[in-house]
Structures are given as C-alpha cells and as structure tokens.
Design a protein around this motif. Structure first.
Motif, PDB file in Angstrom:
ATOM      1  N   VAL A  12       0.620  -1.568  -0.094  1.00 42.07           N
ATOM      2  CA  VAL A  12       0.207  -0.045   0.046  1.00 42.07           C
ATOM      3  C   VAL A  12       1.084   0.944  -0.012  1.00 42.07           C
ATOM      4  CG1 VAL A  12      -1.833   1.165   1.601  1.00 42.07           C
ATOM      5  CG2 VAL A  12      -1.706  -1.172   0.938  1.00 42.07           C
ATOM      6  N   LYS A  15       2.848   1.826  -3.442  1.00 44.69           N
ATOM      7  CA  LYS A  15       2.257   2.383  -4.433  1.00 44.69           C
ATOM      8  C   LYS A  15       1.599   3.806  -4.197  1.00 44.69           C
ATOM      9  CE  LYS A  15      -2.715   0.960  -6.898  1.00 44.69           C
ATOM     10  NZ  LYS A  15      -3.439   0.170  -6.467  1.00 44.69           N
ATOM     11  N   VAL A  16       1.395   4.423  -2.660  1.00 45.21           N
ATOM     12  CA  VAL A  16       1.366   5.659  -3.141  1.00 45.21           C
ATOM     13  C   VAL A  16       2.707   6.087  -3.370  1.00 45.21           C
ATOM     14  CG1 VAL A  16       0.192   7.786  -1.533  1.00 45.21           C
ATOM     15  CG2 VAL A  16      -1.010   5.103  -1.364  1.00 45.21           C
ATOM     16  N   TRP A  17       3.822   5.708  -2.123  1.00 49.89           N
ATOM     17  CA  TRP A  17       4.847   6.342  -2.513  1.00 49.89           C
ATOM     18  C   TRP A  17       5.583   6.827  -3.948  1.00 49.89           C
ATOM     19  CZ3 TRP A  17       5.001   9.320   1.519  1.00 49.89           C
ATOM     20  CH2 TRP A  17       5.798   9.165   2.291  1.00 49.89           C
ATOM     21  N   HIS A  19       3.646   7.386  -7.060  1.00 49.37           N
ATOM     22  CA  HIS A  19       3.207   8.477  -7.051  1.00 49.37           C
ATOM     23  C   HIS A  19       3.748   9.976  -5.997  1.00 49.37           C
ATOM     24  CE1 HIS A  19       0.543   6.494  -9.524  1.00 49.37           C
ATOM     25  NE2 HIS A  19       0.068   6.196  -8.822  1.00 49.37           N
TER      26      HIS A  19
END
Length: 157
Positions: A12, A15-17, A19
């Motif tokens: 999780v 995936k965010v990092w 971006h």
C-alpha cells in the motif's frame, strides 16, 4: 533505529509513495534553480524534524556544488548573508507553507507578494508543489521513523 514500516516494500505505502516520488521528479525540470529547491527541502525538513530528508537533501545539495556554509546556515537564513533575496523569499514561503497551523491565514499575503516579486507564476507553482511534496515525504518518514545517515547522493535516482 529501525523503521516502523518499510515505505518502499509495503504494497500500500509503496503504491502511494511511487506517486509522491514521481511528483517530486516532475519538479526537477522546472525553471526554479535546483539550489533553491534543495534549500526549500532542507528548510522544511528542519522544521519537521525529518532526519532522513535532511540526510538526503544536505548531501544532494553538497554533491550538486552547494557550499557547506550555505547548507549549514539554512536554519538561520534570516541572519545569514549568503542567500539571495529570491532564496529568502522561497525560504519564507517554505516556512509559512510548512507551519500552516501557526497562522490562521496560512501563508500571509505579504509573504506571497514577496515571493511573487522574485518568481513568475510557473515558478510559484513549482515552489508550492515542492513545499507540499517535501512535507508529504517529511510526514511519512517521521511517522514511520525512517533512519538517517546512510544515504549516498543520487541513491534514489
């Protein structure tokens, strides 16, 4: 010290990092000098107590040719004579943009107007985005207690 969470390996967080890292990379080609962007990253990281980002950005700034004197004096930029008026405006914008809770108005009109004297609209957008991105990195790293000290300049791209 061990990190509470591996921000790159966790599905999780990774995936965010990814971006946030991409947003940071997009800012590198803009017209604000790289030295100014590094000073901004250093100052926000000092305010937020992010040792990982301080480790990275002080080393990256030095590797890019920034002087040790300027890197060491970022925390006391108001009294230091080694910064340009434009850099001072960027550092003040960084401080108010990082310390939003300290003022009911966030960034004051005076600070914004001063920055606008030195930077055009594209450059202001770059500075605002850089301040937001480094604050995201700082907050993630501080919350998860990312360790510092082992970073090598250019290690992450």
């Amino acid at each position: 010290m061990d990190a509470r969470l591996n921000m790159r390996d966790n599905p999780v967080a990774g995936k965010v990092w990814k971006h946030i890292i991409a947003a940071n990379a997009a800012l590198a080609g803009m017209s604000v000098p790289i030295a100014t962007l590094e000073l901004v990253k250093i100052r926000a990281s000092q305010i937020n107590g992010c040792s990982g980002c301080l480790d990275m950005h002080t080393k990256d700034a030095l590797a890019a040719g920034e002087s040790a004197v300027r890197v060491h004096l970022v925390a006391a930029w108001r009294e230091a004579t080694v910064f340009t008026d434009a850099e001072r405006a960027a550092l003040e914008l960084t401080e108010q943009g990082t310390r939003l809770a300290d003022a009911s108005t966030g960034v004051s009109d005076e600070v914004w107007a001063n920055a606008a004297k030195h930077y055009d609209e594209e450059q202001l957008a770059t500075l605002v985005a850089q301040i937001a991105v480094i604050n995201a990195f700082n907050r993630g790293n501080v919350m998860t207690r990312q360790p510092a000290g082992d970073y090598e300049p250019g290690q992450f791209g």
